[in-house]
Design an enzyme around this catalytic site. Structure first.
Site, short mmCIF file in Angstrom:
data_model
loop_
_atom_site.label_atom_id
_atom_site.label_comp_id
_atom_site.label_asym_id
_atom_site.label_seq_id
_atom_site.Cartn_x
_atom_site.Cartn_y
_atom_site.Cartn_z
N VAL A 423 -45.74 -3.56 -23.51
CA VAL A 423 -45.52 -3.68 -24.96
C VAL A 423 -44.03 -3.69 -25.33
O VAL A 423 -43.64 -3.17 -26.37
CB VAL A 423 -46.28 -2.58 -25.75
N CYS A 424 -43.20 -4.25 -24.49
CA CYS A 424 -41.75 -4.42 -24.77
C CYS A 424 -41.07 -3.08 -25.06
O CYS A 424 -40.19 -3.00 -25.92
CB CYS A 424 -41.54 -5.38 -25.93
#
Length: 588
Positions: A423-424
């Protein structure tokens, strides 16, 4: 489910809002499998990625369509009637959004950009141009989005990653007095910036909003030109960004409007005017930001626009069609939900109920089903500390991890849309999953890449499952997700204190395929795949498992496994089936 969840905080009940404004959430393309037919809910799409982008309401799209249908918008860099109308739309949206964030236009300006990442890059350009030969120094919180982390590559005077809130507090209190950081505390550079997220995009933990004010009040001369950058992209989706306290507000705020309204795809950099001069020293200039440019043999020279900060920073033609949609987005959002405070309370209490049910779910032998990655000191009952996001992984009754990719595939089949992976947020993943830098490099060397299906390596997950609720979520979303997670619960694992062979539930993936015909894998002239039916009977698509390892043929009575998906596509020829390159879903 508590009746409190059914009580609406909005002008009308949430279920009525969903029926009118979000018809795409009221249908799903594949019916889910449940152990008991009585458990089957109404056919709704359970959308649980509001942190990524909330659904857009139908009223917004209709209002925008009517506006575009009856108005001609021209390039705003002109004086024609259509151009002046575009300029009017841009300035109206600019001032309305400043008021929406409670930012006094006398003290703040709003620069339209593509998204929050573009806003962060704009700050980096300004710092790079303003800094002396030593460059600028950069401090950032570990629980930051990749877009914030990437700014460190431009910080030639050095950078520091603050691994915990207490490190930030100590740095603000004592400056360079942190052992081992004498060279990287900002003292050797004339300019620097401290950046952090208002809310973690990994698990929704909300970070202190008073840090910018403390930084500004610091007595350290080394930080006289230390600025603050707040990444508010995740925060604004479910909370009121309040910049009314000018003295304690960040110097720069990066955000994306689609995180709030679902549409349009547009971002902004909100700039505290006292800090705006730092951005005017960037090297690049684009069309629309200069009053004059000289090139050629006469010498290179240009004059940047000075009348307003945003005029000098909005390179090229503004996205005037998208900006024009903001007025309609704000009107519709206010009409439907009333206020961001209502949204925060609504999403918060749903998430609190979901968290409680997930945390208490166990296998028959008492092993927790959900490993929830909750931030230290956060409480789902206190919106100041926690947003409506839950990051977790699933274990079986023997403490073994269930792959996030398998979980997501089954969730899609069961009408649930969520997010999985890193999720970055590399710092959050490393922290909550207990992954050292050495382990992460080793995982990369062994094949781990963003988005692939190396879910568990060296007995540790490589990513998380993330569910995030928002303005349009309802109690059915919570119930549906919990019924799906219940498929992974192993009920009978112990008897008289002794371990029994685990009675696993029948594989949901197998039972999700509709057995339209019985065929022989090698001799049938034609085999059939289950089709995903959309609202239009002519809209159909083959559902094919997209995987890089251990892919399985979905043809009834076949289920052959292959090490790579290319072999599966070749195998399809024996069934006289086309070879899709990925999961194919209907497009409407």
């Amino acid at each position: 489910m508590s009746r409190d969840l059914e009580d609406s905080l909005y002008p009308v009940p949430i279920d009525s809002i969903r029926r009118k404004e979000y018809p795409l959430l009221n249908s799903q393309y594949v019916q889910p499998y449940y152990r008991n037919k009585a458990d089957e809910p109404s056919s709704e799409t359970t959308y649980l990625d509001h942190a990524g982008c909330p659904p857009y309401p139908q009223s917004l799209m209709k209002a925008y369509h009517q506006f575009m249908k009856h108005n001609l918008l021209g390039n705003p860099h002109s004086q024609s009637p259509s151009s002046l109308l575009s300029t009017q739309c841009i300035e109206s949206a600019r001032h309305r959004m400043l008021r929406f964030f409670r930012a006094d236009p006398d003290h703040f300006d709003l620069v339209f950009v593509a998204n929050a990442t573009a806003a962060i890059k704009l700050v980096a350009e300004g710092l790079s141009g303003r800094a002396s030969d030593n460059g600028f120094w950069y401090g950032y919180h570990a629980d930051a989005h990749t877009s914030l982390v990437g700014l460190r590559k431009l910080a030639s005077a050095g950078s520091r990653c603050f691994t915990a809130d207490i490190e930030v507090d100590e740095w603000l209190d004592h400056g360079a007095d942190i052992p081992g950081h004498e060279r990287n505390d900002g003292g050797s550079s004339s300019v620097g910036v401290f950046a952090y997220p208002a809310q973690s995009n990994l698990n929704g933990r909300r970070l202190p909003l008073h840090w910018p004010g403390r930084l500004r009040r610091s007595v350290s001369k080394a930080r006289q030109e230390m600025y603050s950058l707040l990444d508010a992209a995740a925060y604004v989706s479910s909370a009121q960004l309040d910049l009314s306290d000018f003295a304690n507000a960040p110097d720069f705020v990066a955000l994306s409007f689609y995180k709030i309204f679902g549409f349009p795809n547009l971002g902004a950099l909100i700039v505290r005017k006292e800090a705006g001069h730092i951005l005017l020293n960037r090297s690049y200039f684009g069309g629309g930001t200069v009053d004059m440019v000289i090139n050629g043999t006469a010498g290179e020279w240009h004059a940047t626009k000075q009348s307003a900060l945003h005029e000098a920073l909005e390179d090229g033609t503004p996205a005037f069609h998208s900006i024009a949609a903001l007025d309609h987005a704000l009107n519709v959002h206010t009409k439907i939900y009333g206020s961001m405070s209502n949204v925060s309370q609504h999403a918060g209490r749903l998430t609190y109920a979901l968290y409680g049910r997930m945390a208490s779910l166990t296998h028959g032998n008492g092993v927790p089903v959900c490993e929830i990655y909750k931030g230290h000191g956060t409480d789902y009952e206190i919106p100041r500390t926690q947003g409506p996001t839950i990051a977790f992984n699933i274990r079986d009754s023997h403490h073994k991890w269930i792959g996030k990719s398998d979980f997501e595939r089954l969730a899609i089949i069961n009408g649930i849309q969520l997010r999985t992976g890193g999720v970055c947020n590399p710092g959050g993943i490393a922290n909550y999953l207990g992954l050292s830098a050495v382990e992460m490099r080793q995982n990369f060397a062994e094949g781990l890449r963003c988005g692939n299906e190396f879910d568990v390596m060296n007995n540790k997950p490589t990513g998380v499952i993330r569910v995030s609720l928002g303005a349009s979520s309802n109690a059915n979303d919570v119930n549906h997700l919990m019924k799906f997670i219940d498929l992974f619960v192993e009920k009978e694992c112990m008897r008289n204190g002794k371990a029994l062979p685990v009675k696993r539930p029948k594989h949901p993936r197998m039972l999700s395929w509709k057995k339209e015909s019985r065929v022989d894998c090698h001799h049938a002239p034609r085999a059939e795949l289950q089709k995903i039916e959309g609202p239009d009977e002519n809209t159909k698509a083959y559902l094919v498992q997209a995987s890089t390892v251990n892919v399985q043929c979905p043809v009834v009575e076949c289920w052959m496994e292959f090490p790579v998906q290319e072999q599966l596509w070749k195998h399809f020829e024996s069934h006289k089936l086309p070879s899709p390159s990925r999961w194919k879903f209907p497009c409407f």
